[in-house]
Design an enzyme around this catalytic site. Structure first.
Site, PDB file in Angstrom:
ATOM      1  N   GLY A  46       0.803  -1.212   0.000  1.00 26.33           N
ATOM      2  CA  GLY A  46       0.000   0.000   0.000  1.00 26.33           C
ATOM      3  C   GLY A  46       0.835   1.260   0.000  1.00 26.33           C
ATOM      4  O   GLY A  46       2.061   1.226  -0.096  1.00 26.33           O
ATOM      5  N   HIS A  47       0.116   2.363   0.066  1.00 22.71           N
ATOM      6  CA  HIS A  47       0.734   3.684   0.167  1.00 22.71           C
ATOM      7  C   HIS A  47       0.353   4.263   1.509  1.00 22.71           C
ATOM      8  O   HIS A  47      -0.823   4.308   1.852  1.00 22.71           O
ATOM      9  CB  HIS A  47       0.253   4.611  -0.951  1.00 22.71           C
ATOM     10  N   VAL A  53       4.576   1.440   1.167  1.00 26.57           N
ATOM     11  CA  VAL A  53       4.731   0.429   2.213  1.00 26.57           C
ATOM     12  C   VAL A  53       4.838  -0.950   1.562  1.00 26.57           C
ATOM     13  O   VAL A  53       4.046  -1.286   0.673  1.00 26.57           O
ATOM     14  CB  VAL A  53       3.540   0.433   3.194  1.00 26.57           C
ATOM     15  N   LYS A  68       8.058   1.038   5.613  1.00 29.43           N
ATOM     16  CA  LYS A  68       7.558   2.243   4.951  1.00 29.43           C
ATOM     17  C   LYS A  68       8.753   3.108   4.579  1.00 29.43           C
ATOM     18  O   LYS A  68       9.572   3.451   5.431  1.00 29.43           O
ATOM     19  CB  LYS A  68       6.604   3.024   5.845  1.00 29.43           C
ATOM     20  N   ASP A 165      -6.912  11.325  15.427  1.00 32.24           N
ATOM     21  CA  ASP A 165      -7.303  10.940  14.058  1.00 32.24           C
ATOM     22  C   ASP A 165      -7.781   9.498  14.024  1.00 32.24           C
ATOM     23  O   ASP A 165      -7.386   8.719  13.158  1.00 32.24           O
ATOM     24  CB  ASP A 165      -6.137  11.156  13.098  1.00 32.24           C
TER      25      ASP A 165
END
Length: 371
Positions: A46-47, A53, A68, A165
């Protein structure tokens, strides 16, 4: 760290060992990784918020990890400071329900470098993907997910840290339903939660507490309880509860469910224009949670009712959530550790410059790679 969830194909390049350097290189989606040679690349997963990543095997331990790469990490000094903050927090936290940093690769020099490599636990998916999959989610699933989230949040809050978050994509999961909270780059301490002019960055809008939307003079741990309540509702309904299109729409959606707040409910709002705006809205009656979630466990809805409270002063805190009957059979004070000491936020009070940030991250890497 961001959710490690998006699958990616294997790189066409096998690991390329760099002779006599102890390093190995591989290319993923146009990004070249150069890491210590005991990491064996598996695939892109993924990003993250700031980079690519990948998964890899740590041949020293045999464990799978997430790597990452944050390329050009110092182009935006505010972002770079967030990365430093996250590294410090991940290094500080040692808890089963919070993602842990396994390694921070030592840069080639104290200053002058551009890329950061952060290695963490490897998780298989995130809660966002699970909620919007076809997988059945029983009350037992939801209860276990929420318990682990509360358990991790208890440790954070006891360490003087507000996550700020919390949302489904920041909750990583494994097939055996283990949960870890990630992405702490926006975290803050209680005392300096009002002094950084980052309100618009705090909490993706749909999970944003009323006190943040309405620009209250300060906010507290209670905003994490609101975000967690929004996640809880999304698990129950398999859709977001307050998907506002902008901050005014967000307020209207909250009031459409919770009803028009009373004068006492609005006592925390210091902004008179915000109060006038709320009073100008059409009067709405509260919608019973059982109407929104008719198939949900009533005990779960009672907990939700105590979390999604307009006035942050009247919300349950994390200890009250854990003691709620919904977690009966899981809640055990002896197995819900708190931090031995608060996180030291004094490091965070500096004006970022590129050489200073590079030097601080280099020093942090020495914890994992003593010279």
């Amino acid at each position: 760290m961001r959710a490690q969830s998006k699958s990616g194909s294997r790189s066409h390049d096998a690991n390329k060992v760099k002779p006599n350097t102890g390093k190995v290189s591989f290319e993923v989606s146009g990004t070249t990784f150069t890491v210590d040679d005991h990491y064996q690349y598996i695939k892109q997963i993924g990003h993250g918020a700031y980079g690519v990543v990948v998964s890899a095997t740590d041949r020293r331990s045999g464990n799978k990890v997430a790597i990452k790469k944050v390329p050009k990490a110092f182009e935006d000094l505010i972002d770079a400071k967030r990365i430093l903050r996250e590294i410090r927090l991940l290094t500080f936290f040692e808890h089963e329900n919070i993602i842990s940093i396994i390694d921070l690769l030592r840069p080639p020099a104290r200053t002058g470098y551009e890329d950061i490599y952060i290695i963490t636990d490897l998780m298989e998916t995130d809660m966002h993907r699970v909620i919007y999959s076809r997988q059945d989610l029983s009350d037992e699933h939801i209860q276990y997910f929420m318990y682990q989230l509360m358990r991790g949040l208890l440790f954070m809050h006891s360490a003087n840290v507000i996550h700020r978050d919390l949302k489904p994509s920041n909750l990583l999961l494994n097939k055996n339903c283990d949960l870890k909270i990630c992405d702490l780059g926006l975290a803050r301490g209680f005392d300096n939660a009002k002094d950084d002019n980052l309100t618009e960055y705090v909490v993706t809008r749909w999970y944003r507490a009323p006190e943040v939307i309405l620009n209250a003079s300060h906010y507290s741990k209670a905003l994490d309880i609101w975000g967690t309540g929004c996640v809880f509702a999304e698990l129950l309904g398999r859709s977001p509860l307050f998907p506002g299109e902008d901050y005014l729409d967000q307020v209207q959606r909250i009031i459409a469910v919770l009803g028009m707040p009373s004068q006492e409910d609005m006592s925390f709002i210091g902004n008179e224009s915000a109060k006038r705006y709320i009073k100008s809205l059409p009067k709405r009656q509260r919608v019973p949670w059982s109407t929104l979630y008719p198939k949900a466990n009533p005990v779960a809805l009672d907990l939700l009712n105590n979390m999604l409270v307009f006035n942050p002063d009247n919300r349950f805190n994390v200890e009250e959530c854990l003691a709620h009957p919904y977690f009966e059979g899981l809640h055990n004070v002896d197995e819900e550790p708190v931090a031995k000491k608060p996180f030291d936020w004094t490091f965070d009070d500096f004006t970022p410059t590129k050489p200073l940030l590079q030097s601080m991250i280099y020093d942090d890497s020495l914890r994992f790679h003593p010279v």
